[in-house]
Motif scaffolding. Structure first.
Motif, PDB file in Angstrom:
ATOM      1  N   LEU A   1      -4.277   1.765  -1.591  1.00 31.10           N
ATOM      2  CA  LEU A   1      -4.326   0.162  -1.068  1.00 31.10           C
ATOM      3  C   LEU A   1      -4.266  -0.777  -1.089  1.00 31.10           C
ATOM      4  CD1 LEU A   1      -7.163   1.894   1.533  1.00 31.10           C
ATOM      5  CD2 LEU A   1      -4.571   1.847   1.876  1.00 31.10           C
TER       6      LEU A   1
ATOM      7  N   LEU B   1      -0.547  -3.127   8.349  1.00 25.17           N
ATOM      8  CA  LEU B   1       0.003  -3.465   7.245  1.00 25.17           C
ATOM      9  C   LEU B   1       1.820  -3.341   6.536  1.00 25.17           C
ATOM     10  CD1 LEU B   1      -2.654  -3.506   4.558  1.00 25.17           C
ATOM     11  CD2 LEU B   1      -2.157  -5.012   5.313  1.00 25.17           C
TER      12      LEU B   1
ATOM     13  N   TYR C   1      -4.429   7.671  -0.446  1.00 28.47           N
ATOM     14  CA  TYR C   1      -3.968   6.288  -0.199  1.00 28.47           C
ATOM     15  C   TYR C   1      -4.036   5.495  -1.431  1.00 28.47           C
ATOM     16  CZ  TYR C   1      -5.738   8.252   4.555  1.00 28.47           C
ATOM     17  OH  TYR C   1      -5.498   8.536   6.134  1.00 28.47           O
TER      18      TYR C   1
ATOM     19  N   ALA D   1      -5.383  -0.137  10.431  1.00 28.35           N
ATOM     20  CA  ALA D   1      -5.944  -0.987  10.115  1.00 28.35           C
ATOM     21  C   ALA D   1      -4.050  -0.947   9.132  1.00 28.35           C
ATOM     22  CB  ALA D   1      -6.555  -1.203   8.971  1.00 28.35           C
ATOM     23  N   MET D   2      -4.066   0.022   8.440  1.00 27.51           N
ATOM     24  CA  MET D   2      -2.346   0.584   7.842  1.00 27.51           C
ATOM     25  C   MET D   2      -1.015   0.227   8.450  1.00 27.51           C
ATOM     26  SD  MET D   2      -2.725   3.997   5.742  1.00 27.51           S
ATOM     27  CE  MET D   2      -1.570   3.634   4.380  1.00 27.51           C
TER      28      MET D   2
ATOM     29  N   SER E   1       0.823  -1.635   0.010  1.00 27.94           N
ATOM     30  CA  SER E   1      -0.074   0.404  -0.236  1.00 27.94           C
ATOM     31  C   SER E   1       1.361   1.528   0.199  1.00 27.94           C
ATOM     32  CB  SER E   1      -1.418   0.061   1.258  1.00 27.94           C
ATOM     33  OG  SER E   1      -1.756  -1.298   0.934  1.00 27.94           O
TER      34      SER E   1
ATOM     35  N   GLU F   1      -7.555  -6.345   7.348  1.00 27.49           N
ATOM     36  CA  GLU F   1      -7.297  -5.796   7.980  1.00 27.49           C
ATOM     37  C   GLU F   1      -8.328  -5.137   9.081  1.00 27.49           C
ATOM     38  OE1 GLU F   1      -5.398  -6.870   9.950  1.00 27.49           O
ATOM     39  OE2 GLU F   1      -3.763  -8.148   8.789  1.00 27.49           O
TER      40      GLU F   1
ATOM     41  N   ILE G   1      -5.872  -4.900   2.788  1.00 21.00           N
ATOM     42  CA  ILE G   1      -6.843  -3.637   3.913  1.00 21.00           C
ATOM     43  C   ILE G   1      -8.008  -4.324   4.792  1.00 21.00           C
ATOM     44  CG2 ILE G   1      -7.764  -1.500   2.637  1.00 21.00           C
ATOM     45  CD1 ILE G   1      -5.315  -1.034   4.845  1.00 21.00           C
TER      46      ILE G   1
END
Ligand code: G1P
Length: 302
Positions: free
Chosen positions: A214, A242, A212, A238-239, A160, A221, A218
């Motif tokens: 992604l 990752l 973003y 969530a990022m 991402s 997540e 994602i």
């Protein structure tokens, strides 16, 4: 897995926010429809997505946002009236948003549970492919091709990609803030992310701005992300997961943006955006610049 350059076609634009920073203007009118010179802010955002090659736009809306759908719908009465008067120029402007609207889809967020939750509402539409997210409050100057650069970086590096910008340290609590190690001229590897930290707790002065790209991982997540800052499901959290994960779809690259960004959800920044874009407007710019020059003679060049 890497994709062919230019193959990211889908964009998600969350537009369910209440616009609390801009009341009472946003009491009955969605903040995304406030005009920046002569077009609503959201039209610039959709144009940006389309310019970068995203031909399929999903807006995540909420109650009171129906006028956004109307803006991107056909408007045969208005267009017909303008054409009947021979006003092709204005008819063309009306037609442009309808044309953009052919590729705009809508889903409702239902409950205002946060940005992460809004993005998760796009899962069925997006499917299993990387996609762009553009936040409606953040206008990126159309001369600064940020999204194109981010799409290129995602295609080359996978995972991402998030847009970052240096902000004054005392503004850290308005943004997601990144911990990062340099990779190259405008790229960093994101190693940490924290949503709206107190300035003394910010890992750096690199703030997440509203662009973003992604990886579809994602969504997994986001499904397990617990409410975070402000009790909301944060995309930032969530990022972060990752960024620290392994395997396909892991990793977050930051693109450090040094161009012009306008936060049109903030009244002062909104005024600045109107002035800057007004100065460059093809029809109004010349007269507006002359008027400004007259009012503020000591100011520098535009
Ligand atoms: C959101 C994000 C934040 C990001 C910001 C950029 O916050 O949660 O990480 O820095 O957008 O504009 P919001 O402004 O919606 O509170």
């Amino acid at each position: 897995m890497t994709q062919r350059a230019g193959s990211i076609r889908k964009a998600v634009i969350p537009v369910a926010g209440l616009g609390t920073r801009f009341v009472p203007a946003t009491k009955a009118v969605p903040k995304e429809l406030l005009p920046v010179v002569d077009r609503p802010a959201i039209e610039y955002i959709v144009e940006e997505a389309v310019r970068a090659g995203c031909t399929d736009v999903l807006m995540v809306t909420g109650r009171g946002k129906g006028a956004i759908e109307d803006h991107f719908d056909q408007a045969p009465e208005l267009q017909g009236a303008l054409e009947a008067k021979g006003d092709d120029q204005r008819a063309g402007r009306v037609g442009r948003s309808s044309e953009l609207g052919r590729d705009v889809h809508f889903v409702r967020q239902g409950e205002a549970l946060g940005l992460g939750h809004a993005v998760l509402r796009g899962r069925a539409h997006v499917g299993d492919e990387p996609f762009a997210v553009l936040l409606g409050d953040d206008m990126i100057d159309e001369e600064d091709r940020l999204l194109e650069r981010m799409l290129q970086v995602q295609t080359e590096r996978g995972g991402s990609v998030v847009a970052l910008m240096e902000v004054p340290p005392e503004h850290a609590d308005r943004y997601g803030c990144a911990e990062a190690t340099p990779l190259g001229e405008d790229l960093v590897q994101v190693t940490g992310l924290v949503e709206k930290p107190a300035p003394e707790e910010a890992p750096s002065n690199l703030a997440v701005i509203g662009r973003y790209v992604l990886h579809p991982r994602i969504f997994e997540e986001l499904e397990r992300t617990q409410p975070g800052k402000g009790g909301e499901i944060q995309l930032t959290d969530a990022m972060l997961a990752l960024a620290n994960a392994d395997g396909d779809g892991a990793g977050v690259t930051g693109v450090v943006f040094r161009g012009r960004r306008y936060d049109t959800g903030d009244r002062l920044e909104y005024l600045k955006a109107v002035v800057q874009l007004g100065e460059r407007h093809p029809e109004l710019g010349e007269d507006f610049r002359a008027w400004l020059q007259d009012r503020v003679p000591a100011r520098g060049p535009a």
